[in-house]
Design a protein around this motif. Sequence first.
Motif, mmCIF file in Angstrom:
data_model
loop_
_atom_site.group_PDB
_atom_site.id
_atom_site.type_symbol
_atom_site.label_atom_id
_atom_site.label_comp_id
_atom_site.label_asym_id
_atom_site.label_seq_id
_atom_site.Cartn_x
_atom_site.Cartn_y
_atom_site.Cartn_z
ATOM 1 N N CYS A 120 1.269 -9.812 -2.022
ATOM 2 C CA CYS A 120 -0.107 -10.259 -1.780
ATOM 3 C C CYS A 120 -0.450 -10.229 -0.295
ATOM 4 C CB CYS A 120 -0.303 -11.693 -2.267
ATOM 5 S SG CYS A 120 -0.060 -11.920 -4.036
ATOM 6 N N GLN A 121 -1.772 -10.150 -0.043
ATOM 7 C CA GLN A 121 -2.389 -10.418 1.236
ATOM 8 C C GLN A 121 -3.444 -11.477 0.949
ATOM 9 O OE1 GLN A 121 -3.894 -6.498 2.332
ATOM 10 N NE2 GLN A 121 -2.382 -6.395 3.983
ATOM 11 N N GLU A 122 -4.167 -11.897 1.965
ATOM 12 C CA GLU A 122 -5.222 -12.902 1.744
ATOM 13 C C GLU A 122 -6.241 -12.435 0.706
ATOM 14 O OE1 GLU A 122 -6.083 -16.095 2.649
ATOM 15 O OE2 GLU A 122 -4.001 -16.156 3.322
ATOM 16 N N GLU A 123 -6.622 -11.176 0.768
ATOM 17 C CA GLU A 123 -7.704 -10.693 -0.085
ATOM 18 C C GLU A 123 -7.276 -10.064 -1.408
ATOM 19 O OE1 GLU A 123 -6.391 -7.916 2.955
ATOM 20 O OE2 GLU A 123 -7.460 -9.775 3.296
ATOM 21 N N ALA A 124 -5.997 -9.778 -1.575
ATOM 22 C CA ALA A 124 -5.595 -9.091 -2.810
ATOM 23 C C ALA A 124 -4.109 -9.258 -3.107
ATOM 24 C CB ALA A 124 -5.914 -7.605 -2.699
ATOM 25 N N CYS A 125 -3.779 -9.089 -4.372
ATOM 26 C CA CYS A 125 -2.391 -9.043 -4.823
ATOM 27 C C CYS A 125 -2.174 -7.736 -5.572
ATOM 28 C CB CYS A 125 -2.081 -10.213 -5.760
ATOM 29 S SG CYS A 125 -1.969 -11.804 -4.926
ATOM 30 N N LYS A 126 -0.960 -7.209 -5.475
ATOM 31 C CA LYS A 126 -0.628 -5.968 -6.178
ATOM 32 C C LYS A 126 0.673 -6.156 -6.934
ATOM 33 C CE LYS A 126 -2.539 -2.526 -3.014
ATOM 34 N NZ LYS A 126 -2.216 -1.315 -2.236
ATOM 35 N N PRO A 127 0.662 -5.914 -8.239
ATOM 36 C CA PRO A 127 1.917 -5.910 -8.981
ATOM 37 C C PRO A 127 2.664 -4.604 -8.680
ATOM 38 C CG PRO A 127 0.111 -5.358 -10.427
ATOM 39 C CD PRO A 127 -0.492 -5.678 -9.089
ATOM 40 N N MET A 128 3.962 -4.707 -8.577
ATOM 41 C CA MET A 128 4.787 -3.551 -8.241
ATOM 42 C C MET A 128 5.923 -3.406 -9.242
ATOM 43 S SD MET A 128 3.616 -2.224 -5.482
ATOM 44 C CE MET A 128 2.230 -2.686 -4.469
ATOM 45 N N LYS A 129 6.339 -2.172 -9.410
ATOM 46 C CA LYS A 129 7.503 -1.861 -10.241
ATOM 47 C C LYS A 129 8.271 -0.786 -9.503
ATOM 48 C CE LYS A 129 7.322 0.818 -13.951
ATOM 49 N NZ LYS A 129 7.116 1.306 -15.321
#
Length: 161
Positions: A120-129
């Motif tokens: 995550c960052q302040e403005e967004a989260c990203k799921p990762m694989k």
Amino acid sequence: MKLLTKLLFVAAALSAPGVGVAAAGEPPPYEIQKGKIRAAVGVPAKATVTVQAKNGWHVNEQAPITLTAKADPGVELPKAKLTRADLTQSTKDAARFELPFTATSAGNKTITAETRFVVCQEEACKPMKETVSLQVEVASTAPAGAAPGKARSKRSKARTQ
């Protein structure tokens, strides 16, 4: 409410296609660190996989994180799926799993580990694989070509002279 919104976002994103793919020209938000692994037949060992956040991102400390492993024949995994509760390190910067295993035969082996996590960052989260191959060099418990009886007899001979 903000936490609930982030968790809902993460749940929706985990099912989206393209998980773990960074946009072209964008620096990756993480790296996977793994070390060289050496083991001996019959001796419990551990393989380490670390997710290291980068470039202003952090590892989400509330989202699910897992490591699912498969091993070549000759490597036993007592627990093939690890979860957040199994982490040996959990900070905003990094999350580390130690995957226990025991080799049952000598030689070069591979453990394939798939990690799922959220950065995550302040403005967004990203799921990762991310899937990584862990190379394991397994030695037999006795050095090749050694004859313990002969080594003792040489020492005994030296003491008697």
